[in-house]
Design a protein around this motif. Structure first.
Motif, PDB file in Angstrom:
ATOM      1  N   HIS A 194      -1.716   4.534   3.768  1.00  0.00           N
ATOM      2  CA  HIS A 194      -1.272   5.746   4.436  1.00  0.00           C
ATOM      3  C   HIS A 194       0.256   5.810   4.444  1.00  0.00           C
ATOM      4  CE1 HIS A 194      -0.937   2.689   7.590  1.00  0.00           C
ATOM      5  NE2 HIS A 194      -0.068   3.477   8.202  1.00  0.00           N
ATOM      6  N   TYR A 195       0.780   6.905   4.913  1.00  0.00           N
ATOM      7  CA  TYR A 195       2.217   7.009   5.149  1.00  0.00           C
ATOM      8  C   TYR A 195       2.444   7.975   6.291  1.00  0.00           C
ATOM      9  CZ  TYR A 195       3.053  11.681   3.158  1.00  0.00           C
ATOM     10  OH  TYR A 195       3.079  13.024   2.930  1.00  0.00           O
ATOM     11  N   HIS A 196       3.678   8.022   6.796  1.00  0.00           N
ATOM     12  CA  HIS A 196       4.022   8.956   7.867  1.00  0.00           C
ATOM     13  C   HIS A 196       5.496   9.308   7.755  1.00  0.00           C
ATOM     14  CE1 HIS A 196       5.172   5.049   9.559  1.00  0.00           C
ATOM     15  NE2 HIS A 196       3.900   4.700   9.488  1.00  0.00           N
ATOM     16  N   VAL A 197       5.886  10.382   8.393  1.00  0.00           N
ATOM     17  CA  VAL A 197       7.253  10.880   8.256  1.00  0.00           C
ATOM     18  C   VAL A 197       8.249  10.055   9.052  1.00  0.00           C
ATOM     19  CG1 VAL A 197       6.484  13.230   7.788  1.00  0.00           C
ATOM     20  CG2 VAL A 197       6.969  12.543  10.144  1.00  0.00           C
ATOM     21  N   GLU A 198       7.781   9.308  10.051  1.00  0.00           N
ATOM     22  CA  GLU A 198       8.682   8.493  10.852  1.00  0.00           C
ATOM     23  C   GLU A 198       9.043   7.190  10.125  1.00  0.00           C
ATOM     24  OE1 GLU A 198       5.608  10.280  13.778  1.00  0.00           O
ATOM     25  OE2 GLU A 198       5.584   9.234  11.838  1.00  0.00           O
ATOM     26  N   THR A 199      10.234   6.683  10.402  1.00  0.00           N
ATOM     27  CA  THR A 199      10.580   5.319  10.033  1.00  0.00           C
ATOM     28  C   THR A 199       9.884   4.394  11.034  1.00  0.00           C
ATOM     29  OG1 THR A 199      12.727   5.985   9.134  1.00  0.00           O
ATOM     30  CG2 THR A 199      12.472   3.675   9.760  1.00  0.00           C
ATOM     31  N   GLN A 200       9.405   3.260  10.550  1.00  0.00           N
ATOM     32  CA  GLN A 200       8.647   2.336  11.405  1.00  0.00           C
ATOM     33  C   GLN A 200       9.236   0.935  11.343  1.00  0.00           C
ATOM     34  OE1 GLN A 200       4.536   1.901  10.254  1.00  0.00           O
ATOM     35  NE2 GLN A 200       3.999   0.675  12.038  1.00  0.00           N
ATOM     36  N   ILE A 201       9.504   0.360  12.504  1.00  0.00           N
ATOM     37  CA  ILE A 201       9.806  -1.065  12.607  1.00  0.00           C
ATOM     38  C   ILE A 201       8.513  -1.740  13.045  1.00  0.00           C
ATOM     39  CG2 ILE A 201      11.178  -2.852  13.725  1.00  0.00           C
ATOM     40  CD1 ILE A 201      13.351  -0.758  14.211  1.00  0.00           C
ATOM     41  N   MET A 202       7.954  -2.552  12.173  1.00  0.00           N
ATOM     42  CA  MET A 202       6.643  -3.167  12.387  1.00  0.00           C
ATOM     43  C   MET A 202       6.817  -4.646  12.697  1.00  0.00           C
ATOM     44  SD  MET A 202       3.219  -2.781  12.046  1.00  0.00           S
ATOM     45  CE  MET A 202       1.717  -3.569  11.453  1.00  0.00           C
ATOM     46  N   VAL A 203       6.396  -5.059  13.896  1.00  0.00           N
ATOM     47  CA  VAL A 203       6.530  -6.439  14.345  1.00  0.00           C
ATOM     48  C   VAL A 203       5.128  -7.047  14.441  1.00  0.00           C
ATOM     49  CG1 VAL A 203       7.252  -7.935  16.243  1.00  0.00           C
ATOM     50  CG2 VAL A 203       8.649  -5.950  15.619  1.00  0.00           C
ATOM     51  N   ILE A 204       4.873  -8.099  13.679  1.00  0.00           N
ATOM     52  CA  ILE A 204       3.576  -8.769  13.710  1.00  0.00           C
ATOM     53  C   ILE A 204       3.594  -9.803  14.835  1.00  0.00           C
ATOM     54  CG2 ILE A 204       1.861 -10.060  12.405  1.00  0.00           C
ATOM     55  CD1 ILE A 204       2.474  -7.320  11.213  1.00  0.00           C
ATOM     56  N   VAL A 205       2.867  -9.543  15.894  1.00  0.00           N
ATOM     57  CA  VAL A 205       2.832 -10.445  17.044  1.00  0.00           C
ATOM     58  C   VAL A 205       1.783 -11.532  16.843  1.00  0.00           C
ATOM     59  CG1 VAL A 205       2.427 -10.595  19.532  1.00  0.00           C
ATOM     60  CG2 VAL A 205       3.619  -8.603  18.567  1.00  0.00           C
ATOM     61  N   GLU A 206       0.640 -11.148  16.296  1.00  0.00           N
ATOM     62  CA  GLU A 206      -0.459 -12.097  16.095  1.00  0.00           C
ATOM     63  C   GLU A 206      -1.284 -11.634  14.917  1.00  0.00           C
ATOM     64  OE1 GLU A 206      -4.182 -14.041  18.698  1.00  0.00           O
ATOM     65  OE2 GLU A 206      -2.802 -12.597  19.596  1.00  0.00           O
ATOM     66  N   GLY A 207      -1.689 -12.570  14.061  1.00  0.00           N
ATOM     67  CA  GLY A 207      -2.519 -12.214  12.920  1.00  0.00           C
ATOM     68  C   GLY A 207      -1.857 -12.561  11.600  1.00  0.00           C
ATOM     69  N   GLU A 208      -2.633 -12.478  10.524  1.00  0.00           N
ATOM     70  CA  GLU A 208      -2.139 -12.760   9.184  1.00  0.00           C
ATOM     71  C   GLU A 208      -2.987 -12.001   8.172  1.00  0.00           C
ATOM     72  OE1 GLU A 208      -2.995 -16.658   7.551  1.00  0.00           O
ATOM     73  OE2 GLU A 208      -4.359 -17.067   9.223  1.00  0.00           O
ATOM     74  N   GLY A 209      -2.440 -11.831   6.975  1.00  0.00           N
ATOM     75  CA  GLY A 209      -3.183 -11.137   5.947  1.00  0.00           C
ATOM     76  C   GLY A 209      -2.299 -10.729   4.790  1.00  0.00           C
ATOM     77  N   THR A 210      -2.630  -9.594   4.176  1.00  0.00           N
ATOM     78  CA  THR A 210      -1.954  -9.101   2.982  1.00  0.00           C
ATOM     79  C   THR A 210      -1.345  -7.738   3.262  1.00  0.00           C
ATOM     80  OG1 THR A 210      -3.544 -10.242   1.560  1.00  0.00           O
ATOM     81  CG2 THR A 210      -2.265  -8.478   0.550  1.00  0.00           C
ATOM     82  N   TYR A 211      -0.108  -7.534   2.807  1.00  0.00           N
ATOM     83  CA  TYR A 211       0.497  -6.211   2.925  1.00  0.00           C
ATOM     84  C   TYR A 211       0.638  -5.566   1.557  1.00  0.00           C
ATOM     85  CZ  TYR A 211       5.026  -8.306   1.502  1.00  0.00           C
ATOM     86  OH  TYR A 211       6.025  -8.954   0.825  1.00  0.00           O
ATOM     87  N   PHE A 212       0.584  -4.248   1.548  1.00  0.00           N
ATOM     88  CA  PHE A 212       0.894  -3.440   0.369  1.00  0.00           C
ATOM     89  C   PHE A 212       1.913  -2.415   0.842  1.00  0.00           C
ATOM     90  CE2 PHE A 212       0.423   0.144  -2.477  1.00  0.00           C
ATOM     91  CZ  PHE A 212       0.327  -0.439  -3.723  1.00  0.00           C
ATOM     92  N   ILE A 213       3.139  -2.506   0.340  1.00  0.00           N
ATOM     93  CA  ILE A 213       4.233  -1.633   0.765  1.00  0.00           C
ATOM     94  C   ILE A 213       4.886  -1.055  -0.477  1.00  0.00           C
ATOM     95  CG2 ILE A 213       6.458  -1.511   1.951  1.00  0.00           C
ATOM     96  CD1 ILE A 213       5.504  -3.825   3.730  1.00  0.00           C
ATOM     97  N   GLY A 214       4.760   0.253  -0.680  1.00  0.00           N
ATOM     98  CA  GLY A 214       5.251   0.839  -1.923  1.00  0.00           C
ATOM     99  C   GLY A 214       4.474   0.262  -3.083  1.00  0.00           C
ATOM    100  N   ASP A 215       5.159  -0.478  -3.962  1.00  0.00           N
ATOM    101  CA  ASP A 215       4.450  -1.158  -5.045  1.00  0.00           C
ATOM    102  C   ASP A 215       4.501  -2.675  -4.872  1.00  0.00           C
ATOM    103  OD1 ASP A 215       7.064  -1.733  -5.640  1.00  0.00           O
ATOM    104  OD2 ASP A 215       6.996  -1.052  -7.713  1.00  0.00           O
TER     105      ASP A 215
END
Length: 294
Positions: A31-52
């Motif tokens: 997904h995407y959104h018009v806002e800029t987002q500061i994303m802080v991972i507090v707990e958890g792990e996995g895989t990200y896909f950001i742009g390419d």
């Protein structure tokens, strides 16, 4: 080039919105959104896909995602187990400075912040000391409201704008222009890959999930992800391999098999192509860094 993804709707009139989420697993739809987002991972792990860009995330990681940048954070497979008691928690700071005044970013005082926001269109991962400072700042920002929250955000943006500990992720910027009708299909394909990358799957299998011919699917998938099916699959597999290699008790051969590679030579070539290291070199380098940190 238009990422055909869906758009998150705005929810209220706050200039700076704080989301504190605590779920069994992270929101894993592209997904995407018009806002800029500061994303802080507090707990958890996995895989990200950001742009390419594809990579692994863990607790303590912090990202800055610019407007209209396609992304998802998918929790590791164990988080989807019906019996799991694991949690995936994050704090997100969402804002659109343009909504506070069209000419604000044109002021000389905002020059460095404007450059930061431009860089964020590729996605940024925070490293070193700035990561820890922004992790702590997210909690403080959540405790503030109104004008105090806005002022505090500006302070953090200034801190980010002068830092040299921000790593760009995506190789290209993305422009808006999604077609919501495509959301279900592409996310279905991505879910299929994420759930089955450890076994022998082919482009034909993925094309069947999308109900497309192989040629049509290849064009469709490349348009959405900026990667071929094999590039995407290999990066997901190698990302998982990196995670397993830094854990104790896994041989290179075991890691290869667990990640869907049944030819060790091919696994080694793909691993080095993506990471610039062989699997053994990668594991040794991690052990060296770990021992130095102790």
């Amino acid at each position: 080039m238009k990422p055909l993804l869906f758009k998150i709707a705005k929810t209220n009139e706050e200039a700076v919105r704080i989301l504190q989420e605590d779920y069994p697993y992270f929101y894993d739809k592209l997904h995407y959104h018009v806002e800029t987002q500061i994303m802080v991972i507090v707990e958890g792990e996995g895989t990200y896909f950001i742009g390419d860009a594809i990579g692994n995330f863990k607790a303590g990681d912090v990202f800055v995602l610019g407007p209209n940048l396609p992304h998802f954070f998918r929790s590791a497979q164990q988080y989807y187990d019906a019996q799991s008691t694991l949690h995936s928690r994050n704090i997100s700071v969402l804002f659109a400075l343009e909504s506070m005044g069209e000419r604000m970013l044109e002021l000389s005082e905002f020059h460095s912040v404007r450059k930061l926001l431009e860089r964020s269109k590729r996605g940024l991962k925070l490293e070193g000391g700035i990561r820890k400072k922004m992790f702590d700042a997210a909690y403080k920002m959540a405790e503030k409201d109104g004008l105090q929250r806005i002022i505090y955000l500006f302070k953090q943006l200034h801190r980010l704008s002068i830092s040299d500990e921000l790593t760009p992720l995506s190789h290209i910027n993305f422009e808006p222009g999604p077609l919501p009708s495509d959301t279900k299909k592409i996310n279905g394909v991505i879910r299929f890959i994420m759930e089955n990358f450890s076994r022998d799957i082919s482009v034909s299998d993925a094309a069947n999930v999308a109900n497309l011919s192989i040629n049509a699917f290849c064009r469709y998938f490349k348009m959405h992800t900026r990667k071929t099916f094999s590039q995407f699959l290999n990066q997901i597999r190698i990302g998982q391999a990196c995670k397993l290699l830094i854990e104790e008790g896994h041989s290179v051969k075991e890691v290869a098999f667990q990640c869907g590679y049944y030819n060790i030579s091919y696994f080694n070539r793909q691993f080095k192509q993506i990471t610039s290291l062989t699997p053994s070199q990668y594991a040794k380098a991690h052990r060296t860094r770990h021992n130095q940190a102790i």
